[in-house]
Motif scaffolding. Structure first.
Motif, PDB file in Angstrom:
ATOM      1  N   ASP A 148      -1.478 -16.714  -8.207  1.00  0.00           N
ATOM      2  CA  ASP A 148      -1.381 -15.600  -6.854  1.00  0.00           C
ATOM      3  C   ASP A 148      -2.343 -14.466  -7.299  1.00  0.00           C
ATOM      4  O   ASP A 148      -2.517 -13.926  -8.012  1.00  0.00           O
ATOM      5  N   VAL A 149      -3.385 -14.652  -6.233  1.00  0.00           N
ATOM      6  CA  VAL A 149      -4.375 -13.906  -6.530  1.00  0.00           C
ATOM      7  C   VAL A 149      -4.683 -12.745  -5.230  1.00  0.00           C
ATOM      8  O   VAL A 149      -5.354 -11.956  -5.202  1.00  0.00           O
ATOM      9  N   GLY A 150      -4.050 -12.909  -4.353  1.00  0.00           N
ATOM     10  CA  GLY A 150      -4.342 -12.008  -3.015  1.00  0.00           C
ATOM     11  C   GLY A 150      -3.742 -10.799  -3.341  1.00  0.00           C
ATOM     12  O   GLY A 150      -2.568 -10.440  -2.896  1.00  0.00           O
ATOM     13  N   LYS A 151      -4.567  -9.851  -3.882  1.00  0.00           N
ATOM     14  CA  LYS A 151      -4.062  -8.588  -4.323  1.00  0.00           C
ATOM     15  C   LYS A 151      -3.577  -7.681  -3.088  1.00  0.00           C
ATOM     16  O   LYS A 151      -4.635  -7.546  -2.211  1.00  0.00           O
ATOM     17  N   THR A 152      -2.568  -7.065  -3.304  1.00  0.00           N
ATOM     18  CA  THR A 152      -2.312  -6.018  -1.918  1.00  0.00           C
ATOM     19  C   THR A 152      -2.481  -4.621  -2.633  1.00  0.00           C
ATOM     20  O   THR A 152      -1.955  -4.313  -3.717  1.00  0.00           O
ATOM     21  N   VAL A 153      -3.475  -3.931  -2.033  1.00  0.00           N
ATOM     22  CA  VAL A 153      -3.787  -2.520  -2.588  1.00  0.00           C
ATOM     23  C   VAL A 153      -3.417  -1.414  -1.444  1.00  0.00           C
ATOM     24  O   VAL A 153      -3.784  -1.472  -0.235  1.00  0.00           O
ATOM     25  N   PRO A 154      -2.872  -0.080  -1.776  1.00  0.00           N
ATOM     26  CA  PRO A 154      -2.836   0.804  -0.879  1.00  0.00           C
ATOM     27  C   PRO A 154      -4.123   1.394  -0.511  1.00  0.00           C
ATOM     28  O   PRO A 154      -5.193   1.202  -1.108  1.00  0.00           O
ATOM     29  N   PHE A 155      -4.513   1.815   0.870  1.00  0.00           N
ATOM     30  CA  PHE A 155      -5.848   2.051   1.183  1.00  0.00           C
ATOM     31  C   PHE A 155      -5.623   3.447   2.119  1.00  0.00           C
ATOM     32  O   PHE A 155      -4.654   3.306   3.068  1.00  0.00           O
ATOM     33  N   ARG A 156      -6.292   4.472   1.893  1.00  0.00           N
ATOM     34  CA  ARG A 156      -6.334   5.593   2.761  1.00  0.00           C
ATOM     35  C   ARG A 156      -7.642   5.328   3.587  1.00  0.00           C
ATOM     36  O   ARG A 156      -8.604   5.652   3.163  1.00  0.00           O
ATOM     37  N   PRO A 157      -7.562   5.119   4.947  1.00  0.00           N
ATOM     38  CA  PRO A 157      -8.852   4.919   5.899  1.00  0.00           C
ATOM     39  C   PRO A 157      -9.807   6.183   5.621  1.00  0.00           C
ATOM     40  O   PRO A 157     -11.060   6.099   5.781  1.00  0.00           O
ATOM     41  N   LYS A 158      -9.058   7.667   5.539  1.00  0.00           N
ATOM     42  CA  LYS A 158     -10.083   8.718   5.650  1.00  0.00           C
ATOM     43  C   LYS A 158     -10.925   8.620   4.240  1.00  0.00           C
ATOM     44  O   LYS A 158     -11.845   9.342   4.317  1.00  0.00           O
ATOM     45  N   ARG A 159     -10.746   7.733   3.218  1.00  0.00           N
ATOM     46  CA  ARG A 159     -11.634   7.852   2.040  1.00  0.00           C
ATOM     47  C   ARG A 159     -12.850   7.340   2.466  1.00  0.00           C
ATOM     48  O   ARG A 159     -13.755   7.329   1.745  1.00  0.00           O
ATOM     49  N   VAL A 160     -12.979   6.546   3.303  1.00  0.00           N
ATOM     50  CA  VAL A 160     -14.128   6.047   3.811  1.00  0.00           C
ATOM     51  C   VAL A 160     -15.037   6.943   3.885  1.00  0.00           C
ATOM     52  O   VAL A 160     -16.416   6.912   3.535  1.00  0.00           O
ATOM     53  N   GLY A 161     -14.604   7.881   5.038  1.00  0.00           N
ATOM     54  CA  GLY A 161     -15.338   8.962   5.405  1.00  0.00           C
ATOM     55  C   GLY A 161     -15.700   9.892   4.194  1.00  0.00           C
ATOM     56  O   GLY A 161     -17.107  10.538   3.736  1.00  0.00           O
ATOM     57  N   GLN A 162     -14.665  10.395   3.421  1.00  0.00           N
ATOM     58  CA  GLN A 162     -14.830  11.153   2.175  1.00  0.00           C
ATOM     59  C   GLN A 162     -15.839  10.624   1.105  1.00  0.00           C
ATOM     60  O   GLN A 162     -16.515  11.511   0.656  1.00  0.00           O
ATOM     61  N   LEU A 163     -15.919   9.502   0.768  1.00  0.00           N
ATOM     62  CA  LEU A 163     -16.625   8.898  -0.283  1.00  0.00           C
ATOM     63  C   LEU A 163     -17.889   8.353   0.684  1.00  0.00           C
ATOM     64  O   LEU A 163     -19.181   8.437  -0.319  1.00  0.00           O
ATOM     65  N   GLY A 164     -17.870   8.188   1.882  1.00  0.00           N
ATOM     66  CA  GLY A 164     -19.045   7.244   2.459  1.00  0.00           C
ATOM     67  C   GLY A 164     -19.954   8.196   3.110  1.00  0.00           C
ATOM     68  O   GLY A 164     -21.187   7.858   3.409  1.00  0.00           O
ATOM     69  N   GLY A 165     -19.550   9.434   3.521  1.00  0.00           N
ATOM     70  CA  GLY A 165     -20.226  10.305   4.069  1.00  0.00           C
ATOM     71  C   GLY A 165     -20.546   9.914   5.700  1.00  0.00           C
ATOM     72  O   GLY A 165     -21.475  10.367   6.168  1.00  0.00           O
ATOM     73  N   VAL A 166     -19.959   9.027   6.388  1.00  0.00           N
ATOM     74  CA  VAL A 166     -19.956   8.578   7.347  1.00  0.00           C
ATOM     75  C   VAL A 166     -18.637   8.348   8.178  1.00  0.00           C
ATOM     76  O   VAL A 166     -17.746   7.679   7.540  1.00  0.00           O
ATOM     77  N   GLY A 167     -18.660   8.779   9.382  1.00  0.00           N
ATOM     78  CA  GLY A 167     -17.285   8.676   9.889  1.00  0.00           C
ATOM     79  C   GLY A 167     -17.032   7.108  10.623  1.00  0.00           C
ATOM     80  O   GLY A 167     -17.961   6.523  11.236  1.00  0.00           O
ATOM     81  N   VAL A 168     -16.272   6.267  10.203  1.00  0.00           N
ATOM     82  CA  VAL A 168     -16.091   5.029  10.655  1.00  0.00           C
ATOM     83  C   VAL A 168     -14.640   5.044  11.414  1.00  0.00           C
ATOM     84  O   VAL A 168     -13.605   5.375  10.744  1.00  0.00           O
ATOM     85  N   PRO A 169     -14.423   4.965  12.754  1.00  0.00           N
ATOM     86  CA  PRO A 169     -12.999   5.112  13.274  1.00  0.00           C
ATOM     87  C   PRO A 169     -11.938   4.000  12.665  1.00  0.00           C
ATOM     88  O   PRO A 169     -12.440   2.859  12.327  1.00  0.00           O
ATOM     89  N   ALA A 170     -10.746   4.371  12.719  1.00  0.00           N
ATOM     90  CA  ALA A 170      -9.916   3.510  12.099  1.00  0.00           C
ATOM     91  C   ALA A 170      -9.804   1.903  12.587  1.00  0.00           C
ATOM     92  O   ALA A 170      -9.675   1.361  11.572  1.00  0.00           O
ATOM     93  N   PRO A 171      -9.879   1.959  13.655  1.00  0.00           N
ATOM     94  CA  PRO A 171      -9.862   0.558  14.380  1.00  0.00           C
ATOM     95  C   PRO A 171     -10.866  -0.292  13.943  1.00  0.00           C
ATOM     96  O   PRO A 171     -10.805  -1.451  13.561  1.00  0.00           O
ATOM     97  N   ASP A 172     -12.062   0.457  13.840  1.00  0.00           N
ATOM     98  CA  ASP A 172     -13.323  -0.431  13.239  1.00  0.00           C
ATOM     99  C   ASP A 172     -13.271  -0.747  11.814  1.00  0.00           C
ATOM    100  O   ASP A 172     -13.478  -1.780  11.173  1.00  0.00           O
ATOM    101  N   ILE A 173     -12.574   0.182  11.052  1.00  0.00           N
ATOM    102  CA  ILE A 173     -12.272  -0.173   9.724  1.00  0.00           C
ATOM    103  C   ILE A 173     -11.548  -1.307   9.591  1.00  0.00           C
ATOM    104  O   ILE A 173     -11.449  -2.279   8.791  1.00  0.00           O
ATOM    105  N   GLN A 174     -10.243  -1.355  10.379  1.00  0.00           N
ATOM    106  CA  GLN A 174      -9.440  -2.441  10.458  1.00  0.00           C
ATOM    107  C   GLN A 174     -10.070  -3.707  11.051  1.00  0.00           C
ATOM    108  O   GLN A 174      -9.780  -4.965  10.181  1.00  0.00           O
TER     109      GLN A 174
END
Lengths: 358, 803
Positions: free
Chosen positions: B401-427
């Protein structure tokens, strides 16, 4: 009057013909000395009537002044001639070579590291150093290398013999362990550069078993990839001294950063000649990325609180590209001819104000 | 990883042209290594058919072929094992340039028989690595036409993959990434299982010790019988050839094809050669296997093999065995699809020095869910092309079984990436890559990785996926916030080393950078009391221990330059010496060496040959540049400490601060010079920068107040007689010590032995400068201080004023 006029002519003629200062002085004494001719004539004025005395006195005074002036003039001329004669005798052949002096030079590696630091210093970076002999933890484990990573193999990494207690030291394969040491020993905010020697088991046209890297690390609570890009772009353009240098960030992979990127700069390759700048090709220049949460954790920093970026670049590589040095191996050959060709004068201290390179 | 454009388009529905595709590949982290257009090199070569292949009269391995290009026939000697009548291949004729070597082909005589051309292998035409045989074209290739046309050559895309992206080791994975990045849509894959019609007589059996079951968690097989192992259809052959593989037969080609297409290695055994059940086990020490590449490998207990009841038939995950390989007459096969431990495969591959496409994928981590799916796809292709009857799958173990499930906070994309990606685009990005997204709340997601993304471990991996597909170019670059700093970027020690570096260069020494390691023999001569610090795996035997001193490398540099007719050198290096094998045993040293003359010969005077005082001056200059006041430095220290053994004992010394040796200097010992094969004179110095005292407290930039004396300084000369063996340095020190405030300078201006000086004595002339600060010195004052000087010299070195 005739007597005076005759005397005048004789004296002036003798003065202009005096060939040295001694003869000139003899003439002066003969004419103007206590027993000189003019002096004697002046003395004999008392025998004349007052009218005659006045007229003859006037004439004699004029004659005396004129003779004295002529003597002075001749004296200057004789002195000048004497100096000229002396100078002539002192002449040397100034086309002869000057006394030789040894000129020392700096190795391009030192100069390049100085340049790199000079660019990052205004951005608040400080220089950190670490040991060349490292342990597995600082070189691999803390940097999120899995236990079976090929870099840990003998064919990549130089190892020292295993000690009695089972520890085995190695020669650091990159300057990244300095990151770990800095994070372990200081509290963010952190902005450091770590230049130094690095080692890998590789020796061919493009690899030497020892080479130099500069590692960069920024850790605080808000630094993101936009800062990484800003920082690297400023560095790369300043270092290569090209305002419009094309720079691209390409997703890549390193165990100790995520997201990771490799940075390429624009170049052209025409007739086998590489030119940095806008062109059809790209050239990889450095690797970078956001510090991996596992690395932060290994250094006792909470990845939910702290974040930042790291980058690493090869000193020889950027020196070769900037200064057109074709062969990596020559950096380590201590060839005096090479150093004279590629070295830097002691006073060539790179500064942003004075220019990084001449 | 190579593939062709049409192959990619099997999986990707797209209108994008080649350039758009290649640019996008690089932008999403599948870096373009190159795009080859092989047709350009091959215009001169023609399609030719071997019409007759006979044994070479004089060589077992060579064949004498008659090759037809339609109009003409050529006699060609060919050593390829697959050369046979009826084969259509590519002929190079005399005058043609072979792409791989750049050589122009000539008519030659091979073992006495003339050869008028060459049937080419893939490697010779730069079409791949294959050199085991000549290229085999499909049957409908037209003899005499151009090779580039017959090979249906199309651009070949070559991408460099980072080790985390095993999912892109199949063409489909690349297509999936491109689709996620908006370059089209991923076509569906027919993954329907093939219904078996009988039970496989050959079963599978994982025969690994309990502790090693992780080496093969899942092993699947099936029997296919009654097939015809024909030649592959052209579309398979041309794709394999394009990426450098050699088509063999349909069954073999299909396993190769699926390996590249899906990143799923498979293996097919000729069932005739199998005896009993098949499965993985550890090899026996010394067990031998002849692999498909024709090489026999001797195995050990860490190597996993695929074996039947009798013997090993494959090196698991790396390469099949020659003995059980499928041949043209093979009718019944056993198809294997398994999952192997990446580390085990990597270890085996490295130990055996065996590279293969299967190893490449297994050691990076194959999609665990592809074991059964891959077997089914291969079965479908095999039966489509070769016919045959299919058994049920036989299965041992299960997909982990390898399909790992991980918690994800979409706001971290912007915080770490420095670029705003809308949540629907992230999904959207995540889902197109195969991730499953569950939104617990808008701020808190659960994301499950697809089985082919075993690299995904946490939120940071997902952030990278989003940023990578969204595009790094979209991240706006911003400067780091300015931080006021009034400090130097360098630490005190670093600044000191930098100053010393430029000071030494300013003294005419050229900086060099030499290896941190050297030969053990060298180290033995230059290590003194230090231990030998060997490397376990040196790059060569002359670089096998860490250097205990920088001097041997500088000396060797001098030797090398002398060999180039540059005997007069002056080098220095600032770098580490290793006093032991631990991190804290590294010491920073500034070392220098001067050899020969320090200037060229000159019309104004003889060239100066370097001597010990040049080295002493260098060492003192380094100390001074390091901020040390050199009048505090004592030669030899209080106990007359000698320089190390590699220096001339009578022409060397140490510079000490109390008992601490800061530097050594001197002429090199004649024995050392001889050993180094270096002609003298050679002088050297070593300054131990890490030993220099640090300032006790930070002093600001302000200088002490300038207070020049108002009173006339006075100079007096003295001449002393003293024993020849006593150091003048002690005398100078004693004179200075008489009145440090008053005595400004003590200069030695003459050292004399010889006539008028009794033997064993020397005459030393000193000039002493008095700098009074309180009042002009009277004759009586001068008499008084002079008497003190005479007394001090007598006390210190038993020196007598010369009368």
């Amino acid at each position: 009057m005739d007597q005076h006029e005759q005397l005048r002519e004789t004296l002036l003629k003798d003065i202009t013909q005096a060939s040295d200062l001694k003869a000139l002085d003899d003439l002066r004494v003969g004419a103007l000395g206590k027993k000189g001719l003019i002096t004697s004539l002046m003395k004999s004025l008392g025998d004349l009537s007052p009218d005659e005395r006045r007229a003859a006195g006037q004439t004699l005074n004029l004659l005396k002044a004129e003779v004295a002036e002529a003597i002075e003039a001749q004296k200057s001329a004789l002195e000048a001639a004497e100096i000229n004669k002396k100078l002539e005798s002192e002449a040397v052949d100034v086309s002869l070579p000057v006394r030789p002096q040894q000129t020392g030079l700096l190795h391009p590696i030192s100069q390049t590291i100085d340049e790199v630091v000079e660019i990052f210093a205004p951005m608040g970076f400080e220089v950190a150093e670490g040991p060349d002999i490292e342990d597995d933890f600082h070189n691999f484990t803390a940097l999120n290398f899995p236990p079976d990573h090929p870099a840990r193999e003998m064919h990549d990494t130089f190892f020292l013999p295993t000690e009695e207690d089972g520890t085995r030291h190695l020669l650091r394969t990159h300057t990244s362990p300095v990151q770990v040491r800095v994070m372990q020993n200081s509290t963010p905010p952190i902005r450091v550069l770590a230049p130094g020697r690095t080692y890998r088991c590789d020796y061919d046209i493009t690899h030497t078993p020892m080479f130099h890297q500069v590692e960069g690390l920024v850790i605080d609570k808000a630094t993101h990839m936009g800062h990484l890009k800003g920082c690297i772009i400023e560095f790369v353009k300043t270092y290569f001294e090209i305002d419009d240098l094309p720079i691209r960030f390409r997703p890549s992979y390193f165990p100790f950063t995520e997201p990771s990127a490799e940075v390429d700069i624009g170049c052209s390759r025409e007739n086998g000649e590489l030119k940095i700048g806008a062109g059809a090709d790209w050239l990889e220049i450095l690797g970078c990325g956001m510090v991996h949460p596992n690395v932060l954790k290994a250094c006792n920093l909470d990845p939910d609180e702290y974040q930042g970026f790291a980058f690493g670049l090869g000193v020889e590589r950027i020196a070769m590209l900037k200064y057109g040095i074709p062969d990596l191996r020559t950096f380590y050959e201590s060839d005096l001819r090479w150093l004279r060709h590629y070295g830097f004068a002691a006073l060539d201290v790179p500064t942003l104000a004075g220019g990084l390179s001449r | 990883m190579k593939f062709t454009l049409s192959w990619l388009k099997d999986h990707l529905e797209t209108d994008a042209d080649l350039n758009t595709i290649t640019d996008k590949l690089t932008a999403i982290g599948l870096e373009i290594e190159g795009v080859e257009d092989p047709s350009s090199d091959l215009s001169q070569f023609v399609v030719a058919e071997i019409v007759k292949a006979e044994q070479h009269p004089d060589a077992d391995r060579l064949k004498l072929c008659t090759v037809s290009v339609g109009a003409d026939d050529y006699q060609v000697v060919c050593g390829a094992p697959n050369a046979r009548a009826g084969l259509k291949g590519i002929l190079a004729r005399p005058g043609d340039t072979i792409p791989s070597t750049g050589d122009v082909l000539k008519t030659g005589k091979i073992r006495g028989v003339e050869s008028h051309g060459m049937m080419c292998s893939a490697r010779e035409l730069n079409l791949g690595e294959d050199h085991d045989g000549i290229i085999e074209l499909c049957n409908d290739a037209v003899v005499g036409t151009s090779a580039s046309e017959a090979l249906a050559l199309e651009p070949i895309i070559d991408i460099a993959l980072t080790p985390n992206r095993v999912d892109a080791l199949g063409v489909r994975g690349v297509a999936r990434d491109l689709a996620a990045a908006g370059l089209g849509t991923l076509k569906p894959l027919n993954g329907e299982p093939v219904q078996g019609t009988f039970e496989s007589a050959t079963k599978v059996d994982i025969r690994l010790p309990e502790s090693d079951t992780h080496l093969c968690p899942h092993f699947v097989g099936r029997t296919i019988r009654g097939l015809k192992n024909v030649e592959s259809p052209d579309w398979i052959k041309s794709r394999l050839v394009a990426i450098g593989l050699r088509p063999v037969s349909a069954v073999v080609d299909i396993t190769q094809y699926i390996n590249i297409d899906l990143g799923r290695p498979l293996h097919a055994f000729d069932l005739r050669k199998l005896d009993g059940d098949v499965g993985p086990r550890l090899a026996r020490d010394g067990e031998k296997i002849l692999a498909l590449n024709g090489t026999e490998y001797t195995l050990n207990e860490r190597v996993m093999v695929i074996a039947d009841a009798q013997s090993a038939h494959a090196i698991a995950g790396v390469m099949g065995g020659e003995d059980s390989s499928c041949q043209a007459d093979t009718t019944d096969i056993f198809l294997e699809s398994a999952l192997f431990d990446p580390i085990s495969i990597a270890t085996t591959g490295r130990a055996l020095g065996l590279v293969s496409d299967a190893r490449y994928r297994f050691e990076r981590g194959v999609d665990p869910a592809s074991t059964i799916a891959g077997a089914e796809l291969a079965t479908r292709m095999i039966t489509d092309i070769c016919g045959g009857e299919v058994s049920d799958l036989v299965i041992s173990g299960a997909a982990p079984d390898v399909g790992k499930t991980v918690p994800f906070r979409p706001k971290r994309v912007g915080q770490l990436g420095g670029v705003g990606v809308p949540a629907p685009d992230i999904q959207d990005i995540l889902e197109r890559l195969g991730f499953q997204v569950e939104q617990i709340s808008p701020e808190d997601w659960r994301v499950t990785a697809p089985t082919w993304r075993r690299d995904v471990d946490g939120e940071h991996d997902l952030i990278e996926e989003v940023l990578r597909i969204h595009g790094y170019d979209e991240i706006p670059s911003v400067p780091l916030p300015h931080v006021l700093s009034t400090r130097s970027s360098f630490t005190f020690d670093q600044r000191r080393a930098r100053t010393v570096r430029r000071a030494l260069a300013g003294r005419g020494l050229g900086e060099t950078t030499t290896w941190s390691f050297l030969s053990k023999e060298m180290a033995e001569v230059f290590r003194g009391e230090l231990p030998v610090v060997p490397l376990q795996n040196p790059i060569s035997s002359d670089l096998d221990v860490m250097r205990p001193s920088l001097l041997p490398n500088l000396a060797q540099a001098a030797v090398r330059n002398a060999a180039r007719a540059l005997p007069d050198v002056a080098f220095f290096e600032i770098g580490p010496r290793f006093e032991g094998g631990h991190p804290e045993e590294q010491v920073l040293v500034a070392a220098g060496l001067r050899a020969g003359r320090d200037t060229a010969r000159h019309w104004q005077g003889a060239a100066h040959e370097v001597d010990v005082f040049d080295a002493k001056a260098d060492a003192l200059a380094a100390l001074e540049a390091a901020g040390l006041s050199t009048d505090k430095v004592q030669v030899g220290g209080p106990t007359n400490i000698q320089a190390s053994s590699w220096y001339h004992p009578g022409r060397s010394g140490t510079l000490c601060l109390g008992p601490l040796v800061l530097a050594e200097f001197g002429a090199l010992h004649p024995v050392t010079l001889k050993w180094l094969d270096l002609d003298g004179p050679v002088v050297a110095f070593e300054v131990f920068l890490d030993r220099l005292p640090k300032p006790k407290r930070q002093v600001g930039p302000a200088r002490a107040k300038f207070a020049p004396s108002a009173f006339q300084p006075v100079e007096r000369d003295f001449a002393f007689l003293m024993d020849d063996v006593r150091p003048v340095g002690d005398m100078v020190r004693a004179v200075r010590g008489v009145d440090k405030a008053l005595i400004g300078a003590v200069d030695v201006f003459d050292v004399y032995t010889g006539e008028h000086v009794e033997s064993g004595k020397k005459s030393i002339a000193l000039s002493v400068r008095f700098e009074p600060h309180k009042a002009t010195m009277t004759e009586a004052d001068i008499e008084d201080i002079s008497a003190k000087i005479v007394a001090a010299v007598e006390r210190a070195v038993d020196g007598r004023l010369r009368s």
